[in-house]
Design an enzyme around this catalytic site. Structure first.
Site, PDB file in Angstrom:
ATOM      1  N   TYR A  72       6.286  23.781   2.914  1.00 50.78           N
ATOM      2  CA  TYR A  72       7.095  22.920   3.789  1.00 50.78           C
ATOM      3  C   TYR A  72       6.196  22.127   4.731  1.00 50.78           C
ATOM      4  CZ  TYR A  72      11.008  21.321   6.609  1.00 50.78           C
ATOM      5  OH  TYR A  72      11.923  20.527   7.255  1.00 50.78           O
ATOM      6  N   PHE A 124      12.070  -8.860   0.524  1.00 49.84           N
ATOM      7  CA  PHE A 124      12.851  -8.220  -0.538  1.00 49.84           C
ATOM      8  C   PHE A 124      14.220  -7.838   0.024  1.00 49.84           C
ATOM      9  CE2 PHE A 124      14.173  -4.553  -3.158  1.00 49.84           C
ATOM     10  CZ  PHE A 124      14.293  -5.239  -4.351  1.00 49.84           C
ATOM     11  N   ASP A 125      15.212  -7.659  -0.872  1.00 48.18           N
ATOM     12  CA  ASP A 125      16.587  -7.478  -0.367  1.00 48.18           C
ATOM     13  C   ASP A 125      16.764  -6.246   0.517  1.00 48.18           C
ATOM     14  OD1 ASP A 125      16.249  -6.056  -2.706  1.00 48.18           O
ATOM     15  OD2 ASP A 125      18.350  -6.086  -3.256  1.00 48.18           O
ATOM     16  N   ASP A 214       4.345  -5.463   2.868  1.00 48.26           N
ATOM     17  CA  ASP A 214       5.244  -4.756   1.952  1.00 48.26           C
ATOM     18  C   ASP A 214       4.469  -4.705   0.637  1.00 48.26           C
ATOM     19  OD1 ASP A 214       7.039  -4.014   0.034  1.00 48.26           O
ATOM     20  OD2 ASP A 214       8.628  -5.374   0.652  1.00 48.26           O
ATOM     21  N   ALA A 216       4.555  -2.971  -2.353  1.00 47.88           N
ATOM     22  CA  ALA A 216       5.038  -2.367  -3.598  1.00 47.88           C
ATOM     23  C   ALA A 216       4.134  -2.681  -4.798  1.00 47.88           C
ATOM     24  CB  ALA A 216       6.464  -2.818  -3.873  1.00 47.88           C
ATOM     25  N   LYS A 257       6.418   1.511  -7.911  1.00 47.08           N
ATOM     26  CA  LYS A 257       5.842   0.379  -8.644  1.00 47.08           C
ATOM     27  C   LYS A 257       4.358   0.668  -8.858  1.00 47.08           C
ATOM     28  CE  LYS A 257       9.642  -1.620  -6.679  1.00 47.08           C
ATOM     29  NZ  LYS A 257      10.533  -0.911  -5.772  1.00 47.08           N
ATOM     30  N   HIS A 449      24.795  -6.872  -4.907  1.00 51.12           N
ATOM     31  CA  HIS A 449      24.537  -7.004  -6.357  1.00 51.12           C
ATOM     32  C   HIS A 449      24.623  -5.675  -7.107  1.00 51.12           C
ATOM     33  CE1 HIS A 449      20.701  -6.068  -4.560  1.00 51.12           C
ATOM     34  NE2 HIS A 449      20.186  -5.771  -5.746  1.00 51.12           N
TER      35      HIS A 449
HETATM   36  N1  F0G Z   1       9.727  -4.069  -1.410  1.00 48.73           N
HETATM   37  C1  F0G Z   1       9.659  -4.701  -2.583  1.00 48.73           C
HETATM   38  C2  F0G Z   1       8.789  -5.904  -2.728  1.00 48.73           C
HETATM   39  C3  F0G Z   1      10.407  -4.235  -3.670  1.00 48.73           C
HETATM   40  O1  F0G Z   1      10.339  -4.879  -4.819  1.00 48.73           O
HETATM   41  C4  F0G Z   1      11.203  -3.082  -3.499  1.00 48.73           C
HETATM   42  C5  F0G Z   1      11.999  -2.560  -4.589  1.00 48.73           C
HETATM   43  C6  F0G Z   1      11.227  -2.451  -2.258  1.00 48.73           C
HETATM   44  C7  F0G Z   1      10.471  -2.965  -1.232  1.00 48.73           C
HETATM   45  C8  F0G Z   1      12.062  -1.218  -2.004  1.00 48.73           C
HETATM   46  O2  F0G Z   1      11.505  -0.124  -2.623  1.00 48.73           O
HETATM   47  O3  F0G Z   1      13.161   0.582  -4.357  1.00 48.73           O
HETATM   48  O4  F0G Z   1      11.383   2.123  -3.576  1.00 48.73           O
HETATM   49  O5  F0G Z   1      13.266   1.560  -2.108  1.00 48.73           O
HETATM   50  N2  F0G Z   1      12.210  -3.192  -5.627  1.00 48.73           N
HETATM   51  C9  F0G Z   1      12.919  -2.749  -6.797  1.00 48.73           C
HETATM   52  C10 F0G Z   1      13.004  -3.875  -7.763  1.00 48.73           C
HETATM   53  C11 F0G Z   1      14.198  -2.067  -6.554  1.00 48.73           C
HETATM   54  O6  F0G Z   1      13.727  -3.729  -8.763  1.00 48.73           O
HETATM   55  O7  F0G Z   1      12.350  -4.891  -7.574  1.00 48.73           O
HETATM   56  P1  F0G Z   1      12.389   1.100  -3.192  1.00 48.73           P
END
Ligand code: F0G
Length: 457
Positions: A72, A124-125, A214, A216, A257, A449
């Site tokens: 833990y 990102f969304d 960010d 990813a 990713k 979406h």
């Molecule tokens: N930032 C970027 C640039 C992303 O592409 C994503 C996720 C996230 C943050 C959020 O990360 O999914 O681990 O919570 N992108 C996925 C996509 C969902 O399909 O592009 P997460």
């Protein structure tokens, strides 16, 4: 004869794929309310919905899982992960989270307050969601070139320094940080140059602001810097990553990713105050600081994944597969965001289905047609994903309307790429027969979406 390029791995474990008939798919997509997120995976033949958490782990990663420490507190897997992150990024403070949006939630809970302005390049969304749900504003400062899909420029993901400077000159006091997404997913997996990261740093310094990446797909970004930016051709991917992060104050990461794992995320920073602030939100939202929503074994696999993916052979294999698919589309004359980015192909649906009005969502329509054609599942990165303007509640039609075809890491072969391209060509060849799109019959306020219900017109 020069030997052709080939994958830097061989395959040890396989998983069967399921084919279906057009009639079955027509029925399934109707039952899914024409939302591809609502399909079951066994209704899909080749899944290009996302490259997030869909990759295949290596034998080294599976081996590391067996060594995971599930304590833990004080898990040795956490320290292994932290050490790897610090080695790659230079960031000393690390907080694991269960995925990328959780990292955003934890860090933004500390940093973003109502009325704040967060400038960046096509947030990102989920990033936008975590800003807007706190009654703050995400201001997009991406270069205008990104809007012209046919323009061939090497770093279409860049921040426009003039736009960024304009935001800061006017409202610096409201800006808690600048966020740069590497690579820029929403603009088409487009990279950001080292030069641009330096420019952002200089503007941030001028106004005394901090910068978050960010991250990813930071390794894909580093690969593009190596191959497209002068002076980086002889550097290792790890050297380039280190230089990129030297220009930031911290990062949020979706490990699903470029971490090469199926679940996970983290925050890393060089600033103790950010760490102390974020810590307070990690414990209630994610868990104790040395696991933050991750299993010990998953942290162990992530440590190996990060190390593995920041090697040239791994990332080169990935990008070349995406480029292979793009070359097929060139052959068939299908328009996409050029030059192809790191993780996906973004077909320019507005150009393909140019007779369908924006109000009928061309990219979503194209995604539905491609699925019915061959069971290939893509994803709309367009007007539906853009959500409504939080103030006017109008649809946001200002950006691009793209059909994204993501390539999972180390999962499909180039034969599958041939199938995707042929399916798309068949839809493209009958594009003039597709005259109506879809309408929304049910939606949520944010990130609609995923659950939107549609009807075909
Ligand atoms: N930032 C970027 C640039 C992303 O592409 C994503 C996720 C996230 C943050 C959020 O990360 O999914 O681990 O919570 N992108 C996925 C996509 C969902 O399909 O592009 P997460």
């Amino acid at each position: 004869m020069e030997l052709p390029f080939a994958e830097s791995y061989k395959i040890k474990m396989v998983e069967p794929l399921r084919k279906s008939t057009r009639e079955e798919r027509e029925q399934w997509i109707k039952e899914a309310d024409y939302n591809l997120f609502q399909l079951k995976s066994d209704q899909v033949y080749i899944d290009c919905l996302t490259d997030s958490g869909t990759g295949a782990m290596s034998d080294r990663q599976w081996a590391a899982m067996m060594m995971g420490d599930e304590s833990y507190a004080g898990s040795s897997s956490f320290f292994q992960l932290k050490e790897t992150i610090t080695k790659i990024t230079g960031f000393e403070y690390v907080i694991p989270t269960h995925q990328g949006r959780a990292a955003e939630n934890v860090l933004f809970s500390h940093l973003v307050t109502a009325g704040a302005i967060v400038p960046g390049n096509s947030h990102f969304d989920t990033t936008k969601g975590h800003i807007e749900s706190r009654k703050a504003f995400a201001v997009d400062c991406t270069v205008d070139e990104a809007k012209d899909t046919q323009l061939e420029v090497p770093f279409k993901g860049n921040v426009d320094p003039k736009k960024l400077e304009a935001v800061l000159a006017e409202k610096a006091e409201l800006v808690p940080f600048i966020i740069v997404t590497v690579t820029n997913n929403t603009a088409g997996g487009q990279p950001v140059s080292m030069q641009n990261l330096r420019e952002v740093r200089a503007i941030a310094d001028k106004y005394g602001k901090r910068v978050i990446f960010d991250s990813a797909r930071f390794v894909e970004n580093a690969y593009f810097i190596r191959t497209r930016e002068e002076g980086y051709g002889d550097k290792t991917i790890k050297e380039i990553c280190k230089e990129m992060f030297s220009l930031a104050d911290g990062m949020t990461m979706s490990s699903k990713k470029d971490g090469l794992v199926n679940m996970g995320g983290f925050i890393a920073t060089r600033h103790e105050d950010w760490y102390e602030g974020a810590k307070r939100f990690c414990i209630p939202f994610e868990g104790f600081l040395t696991y933050g929503g991750m299993n010990g074994r998953d942290m162990a696999a992530l440590a190996v994944g990060l190390d593995e993916n920041t090697e040239l052979e791994t990332i080169e294999t990935r990008i070349k597969q995406v480029q292979y698919l793009a070359a097929k589309l060139d052959e068939y004359g299908i328009p996409y965001q050029r030059p192809v980015g790191g993780h996906a192909l973004f077909v320019d649906a507005d150009r393909v289905l140019d007779q369908i009005p924006k109000e009928e969502f061309p990219a979503q329509t194209l995604a539905i047609e491609l699925y019915i054609e061959a069971g290939v599942r893509g994803c709309e990165i367009g007007y539906i994903l853009a959500d409504r303007d939080p103030v006017t509640r109008e649809n946001r039609f200002g950006g691009l309307d793209l059909l994204r075809l993501c390539i999972a890491r180390r999962v499909y072969t180039n034969n599958h790429m041939d199938v995707i391209a042929a399916a798309l060509k068949n839809v493209y060849d009958r594009r003039h027969e597709i005259t109506r799109g879809v309408k929304i019959v049910w939606e949520t306020e944010l990130m609609r979406h995923f659950t939107v219900k549609l009807e075909r017109l």
